[in-house]
Design an enzyme around this catalytic site. Structure first.
Site, PDB file in Angstrom:
ATOM      1  N   ASP A 187       0.877  -1.006   0.035  1.00 23.77           N
ATOM      2  CA  ASP A 187       0.220  -0.040  -0.016  1.00 23.77           C
ATOM      3  C   ASP A 187       0.769   1.342  -0.055  1.00 23.77           C
ATOM      4  O   ASP A 187       1.922   1.317   0.131  1.00 23.77           O
ATOM      5  CB  ASP A 187      -1.039   0.198   1.152  1.00 23.77           C
ATOM      6  N   ASN A 197      -7.918  -2.771  14.295  1.00 21.91           N
ATOM      7  CA  ASN A 197      -9.380  -2.876  14.031  1.00 21.91           C
ATOM      8  C   ASN A 197      -9.388  -4.193  12.772  1.00 21.91           C
ATOM      9  O   ASN A 197     -10.476  -4.370  12.170  1.00 21.91           O
ATOM     10  CB  ASN A 197      -9.909  -1.881  13.204  1.00 21.91           C
ATOM     11  N   HIS A 256      -7.533  -4.568  10.285  1.00 19.57           N
ATOM     12  CA  HIS A 256      -7.302  -4.295   8.666  1.00 19.57           C
ATOM     13  C   HIS A 256      -5.876  -4.962   8.292  1.00 19.57           C
ATOM     14  O   HIS A 256      -4.988  -5.083   9.144  1.00 19.57           O
ATOM     15  CB  HIS A 256      -6.963  -2.652   8.352  1.00 19.57           C
ATOM     16  N   GLU A 271      -9.770  -1.671   5.172  1.00 20.10           N
ATOM     17  CA  GLU A 271     -10.565  -1.311   6.555  1.00 20.10           C
ATOM     18  C   GLU A 271     -11.904  -2.314   6.400  1.00 20.10           C
ATOM     19  O   GLU A 271     -12.142  -2.885   5.729  1.00 20.10           O
ATOM     20  CB  GLU A 271     -10.970   0.120   6.376  1.00 20.10           C
TER      21      GLU A 271
HETATM   22  C1  GLP Z   1      -0.632   0.369   8.497  1.00 24.91           C
HETATM   23  C2  GLP Z   1      -0.417  -0.456   7.344  1.00 24.91           C
HETATM   24  C3  GLP Z   1      -0.304  -1.947   7.632  1.00 24.91           C
HETATM   25  C4  GLP Z   1       0.142  -2.531   9.063  1.00 24.91           C
HETATM   26  C5  GLP Z   1      -0.737  -1.478  10.174  1.00 24.91           C
HETATM   27  C6  GLP Z   1      -0.053  -1.905  11.457  1.00 24.91           C
HETATM   28  O1  GLP Z   1      -1.845   0.667   8.430  1.00 24.91           O
HETATM   29  N1  GLP Z   1      -0.924  -0.092   6.176  1.00 24.91           N
HETATM   30  O2  GLP Z   1       0.053  -2.725   6.688  1.00 24.91           O
HETATM   31  O3  GLP Z   1      -0.104  -3.621   9.183  1.00 24.91           O
HETATM   32  O4  GLP Z   1      -0.176  -0.208   9.664  1.00 24.91           O
HETATM   33  O5  GLP Z   1       0.855  -1.318  11.846  1.00 24.91           O
HETATM   34  P1  GLP Z   1       1.876  -1.398  13.065  1.00 24.91           P
HETATM   35  O6  GLP Z   1       2.730  -2.543  12.381  1.00 24.91           O
HETATM   36  O7  GLP Z   1       2.617  -0.143  13.146  1.00 24.91           O
HETATM   37  O8  GLP Z   1       1.157  -1.604  14.091  1.00 24.91           O
END
Ligand code: GLP
Length: 244
Positions: free
Chosen positions: A67, A136, A138, A143
């Site tokens: 992404d 959440n 994702h 989402e």
């Molecule tokens: C972002 C990314 C996701 C990731 C998520 C969790 O939203 N787009 O790919 O898994 O954050 O992030 P973190 O690893 O910082 O908790």
């Protein structure tokens, strides 16, 4: 779903990097699906260390990132392009032209989604996809309520997702409101998936993933539809399961 409970973030990162290294040693032309966020940082650090100490060759490897934020130039320090260069690509011998990340700064986002899905089909699907998980549920930036069949698309980020990611920006207001992400259907094309979760902050999400229903309200639950998924969790993120 295979589950491996590791002691802590350090052990989780070492284990995740060993999956990547094993894949690349087995097939030097591997396609890796890569994620951003705080969770894979330790993994990438380990990958760089083993690259330096063991000379693992990434020159034939390709990568597809999940992404990117809409509106950020790839040279913007907050962009995922920049993140990947800073934490991984600049430190291993992967070829720049073999690394793919959606372009969030383009005239036609719709065209970009089609183009990126085409790249996934052309050079992919990933042999190994690394995933993190949002609080959440994702995955990528898919989402809650995203179709399990979705391909690369534009998303409006939830306020909670923007708040969770605000730590990477100067202020909450700087966090983009939209992102371009591989869809859940795109992610499920991968041959093998490892999902990483670390820390108490992810414990509710891991509980829901393992003990809740499979439904579009919780995007990560789509992984139950894939037969090569390994969940790498540390004890902190697994604590609500162990207590039961
Ligand atoms: C972002 C990314 C996701 C990731 C998520 C969790 O939203 N787009 O790919 O898994 O954050 O992030 P973190 O690893 O910082 O908790």
């Amino acid at each position: 779903m295979n589950i491996k409970v590791l002691k802590d973030y350090e052990e989780l990162s070492q284990t995740a990097s060993s999956y990547i290294e094993h894949q690349v040693k087995k097939n030097p032309q591997s396609v890796l699906g890569l994620a951003t966020g705080g969770t894979p940082l330790g993994t990438y650090k380990q990958v760089v260390q083993s690259y330096q100490s063991q000379g693992i060759d990434y020159s034939g490897v390709s990568s597809l990132n999940l992404d990117e934020y809409v509106g950020l130039d790839k040279n913007d320090p907050q962009s995922y392009h920049y993140f990947m260069k800073e934490h991984l690509f600049d430190h291993i011998n992967i070829q720049d032209e073999h690394t793919f990340i959606p372009n969030g700064k383009t005239e036609s986002l719709f065209e970009e989604c089609k183009r990126y899905e085409g790249i996934i089909d052309e050079i992919g699907p990933p042999d190994l996809q690394i995933l993190g998980i949002g609080e959440n549920g994702h995955i990528g930036f898919n989402e809650p309520d995203t179709s399990f069949e979705s391909m690369t698309h534009i998303v409006d980020l939830e306020v909670s997702t923007r708040q969770a990611n605000a730590r990477f920006f100067n202020s909450f207001d700087d966090v983009p409101k939209q992102a371009i992400t591989m869809g859940i259907g795109s992610i499920l094309k991968s041959k093998q998936i490892i999902l990483l979760a670390s820390g108490e902050r992810k414990a509710e999400a891991i509980k829901r993933l393992l003990q809740g229903p499979v439904d579009e309200q919780f995007p990560a639950s789509a992984l139950h539809h894939h037969n090569q998924v390994t969940l790498l969790v540390d004890q902190a993120s697994y604590q609500l399961i162990e207590k039961e």
